[in-house]
Design an enzyme around this catalytic site. Structure first.
Site, PDB file in Angstrom:
ATOM      1  N   ARG A  23      52.045  41.434 -54.730  1.00 34.20           N
ATOM      2  CA  ARG A  23      51.290  41.911 -53.565  1.00 34.20           C
ATOM      3  C   ARG A  23      51.595  41.130 -52.301  1.00 34.20           C
ATOM      4  NH1 ARG A  23      45.597  40.659 -55.446  1.00 34.20           N
ATOM      5  NH2 ARG A  23      46.792  38.877 -56.211  1.00 34.20           N
ATOM      6  N   GLU A  28      45.572  28.444 -48.422  1.00 32.45           N
ATOM      7  CA  GLU A  28      44.462  27.921 -47.642  1.00 32.45           C
ATOM      8  C   GLU A  28      45.017  27.227 -46.402  1.00 32.45           C
ATOM      9  OE1 GLU A  28      40.796  26.262 -49.914  1.00 32.45           O
ATOM     10  OE2 GLU A  28      42.095  24.570 -49.400  1.00 32.45           O
ATOM     11  N   ASP A  47      39.995  26.214 -31.130  1.00 28.88           N
ATOM     12  CA  ASP A  47      41.193  26.781 -31.739  1.00 28.88           C
ATOM     13  C   ASP A  47      41.928  27.576 -30.663  1.00 28.88           C
ATOM     14  OD1 ASP A  47      40.383  25.767 -34.160  1.00 28.88           O
ATOM     15  OD2 ASP A  47      40.172  27.691 -35.160  1.00 28.88           O
ATOM     16  N   ASN A  48      43.251  27.438 -30.635  1.00 31.89           N
ATOM     17  CA  ASN A  48      44.082  28.145 -29.666  1.00 31.89           C
ATOM     18  C   ASN A  48      45.199  28.869 -30.407  1.00 31.89           C
ATOM     19  OD1 ASN A  48      42.683  26.810 -27.520  1.00 31.89           O
ATOM     20  ND2 ASN A  48      44.029  25.059 -27.770  1.00 31.89           N
ATOM     21  N   ARG A  58      57.624  24.801 -25.211  1.00 34.36           N
ATOM     22  CA  ARG A  58      56.339  24.395 -24.629  1.00 34.36           C
ATOM     23  C   ARG A  58      56.171  22.903 -24.865  1.00 34.36           C
ATOM     24  NH1 ARG A  58      52.830  28.875 -23.624  1.00 34.36           N
ATOM     25  NH2 ARG A  58      53.676  30.825 -24.449  1.00 34.36           N
ATOM     26  N   HIS A  61      53.363  17.683 -23.915  1.00 33.67           N
ATOM     27  CA  HIS A  61      52.047  17.534 -23.306  1.00 33.67           C
ATOM     28  C   HIS A  61      51.122  16.645 -24.132  1.00 33.67           C
ATOM     29  CE1 HIS A  61      53.057  21.948 -22.291  1.00 33.67           C
ATOM     30  NE2 HIS A  61      53.418  21.215 -21.266  1.00 33.67           N
ATOM     31  N   LYS A  70      45.765  17.465 -32.688  1.00 31.31           N
ATOM     32  CA  LYS A  70      46.119  18.875 -32.904  1.00 31.31           C
ATOM     33  C   LYS A  70      46.649  19.073 -34.315  1.00 31.31           C
ATOM     34  CE  LYS A  70      47.448  19.507 -28.088  1.00 31.31           C
ATOM     35  NZ  LYS A  70      48.579  19.699 -27.169  1.00 31.31           N
ATOM     36  N   HIS A 117      53.127  16.291 -27.514  1.00 34.07           N
ATOM     37  CA  HIS A 117      53.444  17.367 -28.442  1.00 34.07           C
ATOM     38  C   HIS A 117      54.213  18.469 -27.717  1.00 34.07           C
ATOM     39  CE1 HIS A 117      52.433  21.300 -30.379  1.00 34.07           C
ATOM     40  NE2 HIS A 117      52.920  20.634 -31.395  1.00 34.07           N
ATOM     41  N   TYR A 130      46.741  26.274 -32.924  1.00 38.90           N
ATOM     42  CA  TYR A 130      46.342  24.877 -32.762  1.00 38.90           C
ATOM     43  C   TYR A 130      44.857  24.738 -33.083  1.00 38.90           C
ATOM     44  CZ  TYR A 130      49.800  25.145 -28.806  1.00 38.90           C
ATOM     45  OH  TYR A 130      50.868  25.361 -27.981  1.00 38.90           O
ATOM     46  N   ASP A 166      56.263  23.016 -16.765  1.00 41.00           N
ATOM     47  CA  ASP A 166      57.085  22.165 -17.623  1.00 41.00           C
ATOM     48  C   ASP A 166      58.411  21.784 -16.964  1.00 41.00           C
ATOM     49  OD1 ASP A 166      55.071  22.167 -19.471  1.00 41.00           O
ATOM     50  OD2 ASP A 166      56.091  23.443 -20.921  1.00 41.00           O
TER      51      ASP A 166
END
Length: 189
Positions: A23, A28, A47-48, A58, A61, A70, A117, A130, A166
């Site tokens: 299937r 988790e 949460d992002n 990206r 930062h 994070k 990061h 994140y 950036d």
């Protein structure tokens, strides 16, 4: 789940136990009890999710003060994810670690507060998630140019797609040292 120390103290690679059959698959992505046993925080406040295309980069930062730890993962696609230790006084100052994270394997990277990061997209598109230990505070953002030769990250892209913000980030040598966190601010076990 399998938790692996990386070359930077406190930065952890987490690999889930995947249950698959005809299937599809199940795993988790968060369990406060299991993650606490692995030494990870359990108090996430935000949460992002970002969606990006191939070649987008990206980063790099962080927030200081009001640093965010994070827990990052790819929900769909593939990225090369990077954590950089630029904490003043750290014996690992200027070092970085990178890991390929995929939606297929469900790997996560824990980037502790005080570490820079960033990531670049390796697949056609990516959906990136994140979990953050503190709220977004743009007034505390501190960024470093993605290709700063003093850091020397071996990015798997040569000409990435960057945001205007950036592109304009300073090199490490151009950033006032007091803008960087210190090892005392964000020590990791």
């Amino acid at each position: 789940m399998k938790v692996t120390e990386t070359g930077l103290p406190g930065v952890l690679l987490i690999e889930p136990r995947i249950f698959g059959d005809a299937r599809g698959a199940f795993w988790e992505t968060w369990n406060a009890e299991r993650y606490a046993e692995a030494g990870l925080p359990t108090a996430f406040v935000q949460d992002n999710v970002s969606r990006s295309s191939r070649g987008v980069l990206r980063g790099l930062h962080l927030q200081h003060p009001q640093a965010q730890g994070k827990l990052v993962q790819v929900l769909q696609g593939e990225v090369f994810d990077v954590a950089v230790d630029l904490r003043r006084g750290s014996s690992h100052f200027g070092r970085w670690v990178g890991a390929t994270l995929t939606g297929e394997q469900g790997e996560q990277l824990w980037v502790p507060p005080g570490f820079h990061h960033g990531f670049c997209v390796l697949s056609e598109t990516v959906i990136f998630s994140y979990k953050c230990t503190d709220f977004y505070a743009p007034q505390t953002e501190v960024g470093i140019l993605w290709n700063d030769p003093e850091i020397g990250i071996d990015w798997p892209v040569e000409d990435p797609i960057l945001s205007d913000k950036d592109v304009a980030l300073p090199r490490l040598a151009e950033l006032p040292q007091e803008r960087l966190p210190s090892i005392q601010d964000y020590a990791v076990a």
